[in-house]
Design an enzyme around this catalytic site. Structure first.
Site, PDB file in Angstrom:
ATOM      1  N   ASP A  13       0.858  -1.177   0.000  1.00 42.34           N
ATOM      2  CA  ASP A  13       0.000   0.000   0.000  1.00 42.34           C
ATOM      3  C   ASP A  13       0.903   1.239   0.000  1.00 42.34           C
ATOM      4  O   ASP A  13       2.104   1.153   0.276  1.00 42.34           O
ATOM      5  CB  ASP A  13      -0.897  -0.029   1.240  1.00 42.34           C
ATOM      6  CG  ASP A  13      -1.952   1.070   1.215  1.00 42.34           C
ATOM      7  OD1 ASP A  13      -2.448   1.401   0.127  1.00 42.34           O
ATOM      8  OD2 ASP A  13      -2.262   1.603   2.293  1.00 42.34           O
ATOM      9  N   ASP A  15      -0.228   5.040   1.054  1.00 41.80           N
ATOM     10  CA  ASP A  15      -0.456   5.933   2.190  1.00 41.80           C
ATOM     11  C   ASP A  15      -0.457   5.143   3.499  1.00 41.80           C
ATOM     12  O   ASP A  15      -1.142   4.127   3.626  1.00 41.80           O
ATOM     13  CB  ASP A  15      -1.789   6.676   2.027  1.00 41.80           C
ATOM     14  CG  ASP A  15      -1.776   7.612   0.834  1.00 41.80           C
ATOM     15  OD1 ASP A  15      -0.840   8.419   0.728  1.00 41.80           O
ATOM     16  OD2 ASP A  15      -2.689   7.518  -0.009  1.00 41.80           O
ATOM     17  N   LYS A 184      -9.601  -2.516  -3.324  1.00 40.79           N
ATOM     18  CA  LYS A 184      -9.527  -3.140  -2.002  1.00 40.79           C
ATOM     19  C   LYS A 184     -10.790  -2.808  -1.199  1.00 40.79           C
ATOM     20  O   LYS A 184     -11.243  -1.669  -1.252  1.00 40.79           O
ATOM     21  CB  LYS A 184      -8.289  -2.631  -1.260  1.00 40.79           C
ATOM     22  CG  LYS A 184      -6.962  -2.973  -1.910  1.00 40.79           C
ATOM     23  CD  LYS A 184      -5.785  -2.406  -1.129  1.00 40.79           C
ATOM     24  CE  LYS A 184      -5.716  -0.908  -1.138  1.00 40.79           C
ATOM     25  NZ  LYS A 184      -4.574  -0.338  -0.431  1.00 40.79           N
ATOM     26  N   ASP A 209      -1.521  -1.003   5.908  1.00 34.74           N
ATOM     27  CA  ASP A 209      -1.722  -0.394   7.228  1.00 34.74           C
ATOM     28  C   ASP A 209      -3.170  -0.512   7.699  1.00 34.74           C
ATOM     29  O   ASP A 209      -3.500  -0.019   8.772  1.00 34.74           O
ATOM     30  CB  ASP A 209      -1.307   1.079   7.211  1.00 34.74           C
ATOM     31  CG  ASP A 209      -2.279   1.952   6.430  1.00 34.74           C
ATOM     32  OD1 ASP A 209      -2.684   1.555   5.316  1.00 34.74           O
ATOM     33  OD2 ASP A 209      -2.647   3.041   6.939  1.00 34.74           O
TER      34      ASP A 209
END
Length: 265
Positions: A13, A15, A184, A209
């Site tokens: 990922d 961010d 996602k 995250d």
């Protein structure tokens, strides 16, 4: 559980893993360099469908991270890839910006508001009531309803902004039709990313995250999952879910090969 040493390809990922508010997170630049030096295929994934990979590559470079555009996989690209496999040369009415319109054009789609095969809703900062009304009518007339990602809100300096999922909910309420969401946590986004780099689930790792998108989709796609605590998740957040990642790390700096040696000194 795959041993980390057996991982030959990586998905990560963006961010909360590599960057936070346009600043690189500790170890991010070194990890990208490590993958390049080792010749390990990788892709940086994002549910953001506003920007093209070229745009995102430039934004990351301005943040101090060197990620070529062909190493970026967005929900817009995954959506275009999926639709091209479903109906090659199809047509779509699109609510969104350059990320999704460019991806669909390059996949051979025609943009039209006259009897399109699909209505595609992506991220934009300029939602038009007229366009939403048109989407509702086209879906009512039989167009298939597709959404690039389910995120209900997006961040801004002034607070949350309504995002793709919120607009999709409005359209669903008006039409009674649920969309098919490609980004996602749909594991299809990971499968299309793996197809792009010729990866297999048995030897691919996913770094994220968020438990509710990155990790659950990684588990469902059969990947080795790593949750980093540099984004929105903490131990209390992890405990809310009935599933677990294969590893929990404080950040991507722990994936640097010199990291464990230094930690023992």
């Amino acid at each position: 559980m795959t041993d980390r040493g057996e991982i030959e390809c990586w998905l990560t990922d963006m961010d909360g893993v590599l960057v936070h508010e346009n600043h690189p997170l500790p170890g991010a630049s070194d990890l990208l360099e490590q993958w390049r030096d080792q010749g390990k295929p990788y892709l940086v994934l994002t549910n953001n469908s506003i920007f093209t990979p070229r745009d995102l590559s430039a934004r990351l470079k301005a943040s101090g991270l060197d990620v070529p555009e062909d190493r970026i996989w967005t929900s817009a690209l995954a959506t275009a890839d999926f639709l091209a496999s479903q109906m090659p040369g199809g047509s779509a009415f699109v609510i969104g910006e350059a990320g999704i319109t460019t991806a669909l054009h390059e996949a051979g789609f025609i943009m039209t508001d006259t009897a399109p095969d699909y209505v595609v809703v992506g991220e934009t900062r300029n939602y038009s009531f007229e366009a939403i009304t048109r989407a509702i009518r086209l879906i009512g007339a039989g167009a298939r309803f597709i959404v690039t990602n389910p995120d209900a809100t997006g961040p801004s300096s002034e607070g949350p902004l309504p995002a793709t999922g919120a607009v999709a909910a409005l359209i669903t309420k008006a039409t009674g039709k649920e969309p098919y969401v490609v980004g996602k946590p749909n594991p299809m986004m990971f499968r299309s990313a793996m197809n792009k780099i010729g990866a297999h689930s048995e030897n691919t790792g996913m770094i994220g995250d968020r438990m509710d998108t990155d990790i659950v989709a990684g588990i469902e796609a059969g990947l080795h999952t790593i949750l980093v605590l540099t984004g929105i998740s903490d131990q209390a957040e992890i405990e809310r879910y009935p599933f677990r990642p294969d590893e929990i790390l404080s950040g991507v700096h722990e994936l640097l090969e010199k990291g464990p040696i230094e930690s023992e000194l």
